[in-house]
Write a protein that holds these residues in place. Structure first.
Motif, PDB file in Angstrom:
ATOM      1  N   HIS B  13       0.841  -1.206   0.000  1.00  0.00           N
ATOM      2  CA  HIS B  13       0.000   0.000   0.000  1.00  0.00           C
ATOM      3  C   HIS B  13       0.872   1.251   0.000  1.00  0.00           C
ATOM      4  O   HIS B  13       0.581   2.222  -0.710  1.00  0.00           O
ATOM      5  CB  HIS B  13      -0.912  -0.020   1.224  1.00  0.00           C
ATOM      6  N   VAL B  14       1.945   1.223   0.783  1.00  0.00           N
ATOM      7  CA  VAL B  14       2.844   2.383   0.819  1.00  0.00           C
ATOM      8  C   VAL B  14       3.424   2.616  -0.574  1.00  0.00           C
ATOM      9  O   VAL B  14       3.482   3.743  -1.067  1.00  0.00           O
ATOM     10  CB  VAL B  14       3.979   2.163   1.846  1.00  0.00           C
ATOM     11  N   ILE B  18       1.021   5.722  -1.112  1.00  0.00           N
ATOM     12  CA  ILE B  18       1.588   6.834  -0.353  1.00  0.00           C
ATOM     13  C   ILE B  18       2.787   7.444  -1.076  1.00  0.00           C
ATOM     14  O   ILE B  18       2.914   8.669  -1.146  1.00  0.00           O
ATOM     15  CB  ILE B  18       1.954   6.375   1.070  1.00  0.00           C
ATOM     16  N   VAL B  19       3.643   6.608  -1.643  1.00  0.00           N
ATOM     17  CA  VAL B  19       4.818   7.151  -2.328  1.00  0.00           C
ATOM     18  C   VAL B  19       4.415   8.044  -3.511  1.00  0.00           C
ATOM     19  O   VAL B  19       4.926   9.166  -3.637  1.00  0.00           O
ATOM     20  CB  VAL B  19       5.775   6.012  -2.746  1.00  0.00           C
ATOM     21  N   PRO B  20       3.486   7.627  -4.382  1.00  0.00           N
ATOM     22  CA  PRO B  20       3.067   8.541  -5.456  1.00  0.00           C
ATOM     23  C   PRO B  20       2.489   9.855  -4.921  1.00  0.00           C
ATOM     24  O   PRO B  20       2.771  10.929  -5.475  1.00  0.00           O
ATOM     25  CB  PRO B  20       2.014   7.745  -6.212  1.00  0.00           C
ATOM     26  N   GLU B  21       1.717   9.771  -3.832  1.00  0.00           N
ATOM     27  CA  GLU B  21       1.171  11.009  -3.247  1.00  0.00           C
ATOM     28  C   GLU B  21       2.298  11.912  -2.756  1.00  0.00           C
ATOM     29  O   GLU B  21       2.265  13.126  -2.942  1.00  0.00           O
ATOM     30  CB  GLU B  21       0.262  10.666  -2.060  1.00  0.00           C
ATOM     31  N   LEU B  22       3.303  11.277  -2.128  1.00  0.00           N
ATOM     32  CA  LEU B  22       4.439  12.048  -1.616  1.00  0.00           C
ATOM     33  C   LEU B  22       5.177  12.715  -2.761  1.00  0.00           C
ATOM     34  O   LEU B  22       5.519  13.903  -2.693  1.00  0.00           O
ATOM     35  CB  LEU B  22       5.372  11.105  -0.847  1.00  0.00           C
ATOM     36  N   LEU B  23       5.384  11.980  -3.839  1.00  0.00           N
ATOM     37  CA  LEU B  23       6.115  12.538  -4.978  1.00  0.00           C
ATOM     38  C   LEU B  23       5.327  13.681  -5.606  1.00  0.00           C
ATOM     39  O   LEU B  23       5.901  14.685  -6.031  1.00  0.00           O
ATOM     40  CB  LEU B  23       6.386  11.448  -6.012  1.00  0.00           C
TER      41      LEU B  23
END
Lengths: 409, 189
Positions: B13-14, B18-23
């Motif tokens: 899930h991360v 989450i990683v695409p959202e962070l980027l």
């Protein structure tokens, strides 16, 4: 005048800070050589009467540069120095490091080695928790449990001695398997030990769990809420005592833990008593795992057949040129590990013990960063000690269960 | 008998969410690195780590699992000689994320996170002690493992394994050097 000058010149900067800022407060320094600190911890306590207002831990007295030493040894040699961090649970140190290197190498470990690793690390967890119970009881004046606990631990160390050749720092796990095969009578000696175990654990529990003095000294002391414990980076029994059911063995299974049936005990109040009782429960769970591992112990080799990482059997070396070359290469320069980095977490008796291993493709680890669970536990002490009575300090430190070999590395 | 462990799904899930959202939230300063072993990883520039950490904390990463340093000298020299490696963790979601921050130069420096996670305080002191990486805004950036008067930062690759303070070879003259009563060196031969 002369006296003043002399006094000032002998005070160093640190001692000046210790001088009391407020008249009604007293600053005392506990340790580093104090029996209750379970190692070499110095605590600078600021007291108001008998209440601790502020506590500052100071450590590093046992710093031996283990991470630096590991960088200058081959991958196999590094096991021996990393062994000496958490000296109450050296096999957990072995396991975390070995699993990380195996991940980088992509080596398959034979099932017998996997099961033996689980069995021995769980025995190690029992031994470590027994030291915790014994010395923790001793801190509040319970003398007898100490002897019961250490006598039980002795049996486990005897098994280790028989199996690995060493009691305290076995360095038994190797990349790819075990250093040598389990002894022929391994099954019998472990079963002999386990047969007597539940009764003796019950004796120990009777001495501690319902003892009114012990209850008085531990209940409601050093309380941490779940949020606080998480924010302070606590893991393992210290975190679970606050009601958070996080166990690496269940959440991120490693080394075949998904094949074993066991429960994760969780505390309610997050006080010293919960941390004690939780570890007793964990001993019971580990006992279950040891029995399952013993019943299901597979037959077969104890070491991978990959000659790039495992020493060839001595018999082969005498006859085969190729085996001799492998032997020579492995002993003289070790094996090379592909470049990369890996974070391998395991559940040590003290919490999430993790190694972050970086390889540059050479025959030595480029960097071995160890996440020491005790390190964060020691730095959670100021929060636990705030507002506590001075006499309870001893119990709070004991319940956090730090091992300074691991804190200072 | 085997039950599915929740961890690997959480890491997936991360990686996927989450990683695409962070980027997307930090374009240009954060980049995704390949995930060779389970834990997703992101490289973030030193100026942006503070913002990324705040974003992650608001996103639910309530534990700073670990903070450590790595020295890549002499493989890398200059601005990315060191790396500060953060492992963020979320309970009870079991999300883990590794953030790697390259730093370097004459005075390597990254912002401190000790006001966001209290356990960053000792961990940052250790990185300062061992690698000499400064943490801007840290309340007491002092040595933690080595003595206060120690010179140099031992885990740097250019710090010798055996420095001038290391013990020299043991000579016959050393035999009774610290003996309380015998002060003569032993007879030679």
């Amino acid at each position: 005048m002369r006296g003043d000058e002399l006094a000032m010149s002998t005070l160093d900067r640190e001692d000046v800070e210790v001088l009391d800022e407020k008249q009604d407060r007293m600053t005392i320094s506990v340790g580093p050589h104090h029996p209750s600190t379970h190692g070499v911890l110095r605590l600078v306590l600021e007291l108001e009467g008998e209440t601790i207002v502020k506590a500052q831990p100071e450590h590093g007295f046992l710093h031996t540069g283990i991470e630096k030493s590991a960088e200058n040894l081959t991958w196999t040699q590094a096991i021996t120095v990393l062994d000496r961090m958490d000296y109450l649970s050296p096999l957990s140190n072995n396991l975390g490091y070995v699993l990380a290197v195996e991940k980088l190498l992509g080596v398959e470990v034979p099932p017998k080695a996997v099961w033996a690793r689980v069995l021995l690390t769980e025995l190690q967890r029992i031994a470590s928790h027994l030291v915790f119970l014994g010395t923790g009881g001793l801190d509040v004046g319970a003398q007898s449990p100490y002897f019961y606990a250490f006598d039980m631990r002795e049996g486990i160390l005897d098994i280790f001695e028989e199996t690995t050749g060493a009691r305290m720092n076995p360095s038994y796990f190797r990349v790819g398997g075990l250093a040598k095969d389990l002894p022929e009578h391994f099954d019998r000696i472990v079963r002999d030990y386990l047969k007597k175990f539940p009764g003796r654990l019950q004796e120990l529990k009777d001495l501690l769990e319902e003892n009114p003095i012990f209850l008085d000294r531990t209940k409601g002391i050093g309380v941490l809420t779940a949020e606080q414990a998480i924010a302070l980076g606590l893991t393992g029994p210290n975190l679970r005592a606050s009601g958070v059911a996080y166990d690496v063995r269940k959440a991120f299974p490693y080394c075949g833990y998904e094949n074993f049936q066991f429960d994760v005990p969780v505390g309610k109040n997050g006080d010293a008593y919960d941390r004690f009782v939780l570890r007793i429960r964990e001993i019971e769970e580990s006992y279950k795992i040891v029995q399952q591992a013993l019943d299901g112990m597979p037959e077969g080799p104890h070491m991978t057949s990959n000659r790039k990482v495992a020493l060839p059997p001595k018999e082969e070396v005498r006859h085969s040129m190729e085996a001799l070359i492998h032997h020579f290469k492995l002993v003289s320069e070790g094996f090379k590990v592909p470049a990369g980095e890996v974070y391998q977490a395991i559940e040590s008796p003290r919490g999430e013990f993790a190694v972050y291993v970086v390889s540059d493709g050479g025959n030595k680890p480029w960097r071995v960063r160890v996440r020491p669970p005790s390190f964060y536990a020691v730095h959670a002490l100021p929060t636990m000690l705030q507002g506590a009575m001075l006499a309870d300090m001893v119990m709070i430190i004991a319940a956090a269960d730090p091992v300074f070999g691991e804190v200072d590395r | 008998m085997t039950t599915a462990a929740p961890g690997p799904a959480a890491l997936e899930h991360v990686r996927t969410t989450i990683v695409p959202e962070l980027l997307a939230a930090f374009p240009g300063v954060a980049e995704e690195l390949p995930t060779p072993f389970e834990i997703p990883q992101v490289r973030v520039s030193p100026e942006a780590i503070r913002g990324v950490a705040e974003w992650l904390k608001a996103r639910g990463f309530n534990m700073l699992l670990d903070l450590g340093g790595v020295d890549y000298h002499p493989h890398r020299q200059g601005e990315d000689r060191f790396e500060v490696v953060y492992h963020f963790f979320a309970l009870p979601q079991l999300w883990k994320l590794r953030v790697r921050v390259p730093v370097g130069g004459q005075k390597p420096e990254v912002p401190s996170l000790s006001d966001l996670w209290p356990n960053a305080n000792p961990a940052e002191r250790e990185v300062w002690d061992q690698f000499g990486i400064r943490f801007r805004g840290h309340p007491n950036l002092t040595r933690i493992l080595n003595p206060d008067d120690w010179e140099g930062h031992p885990l740097r690759k250019d710090y010798p394994l055996r420095g001038p303070r290391a013990m020299g070879p043991y000579l016959p003259a050393d035999l009774n050097r610290f003996h309380p009563f015998k002060d003569e060196p032993p007879d030679e031969g």
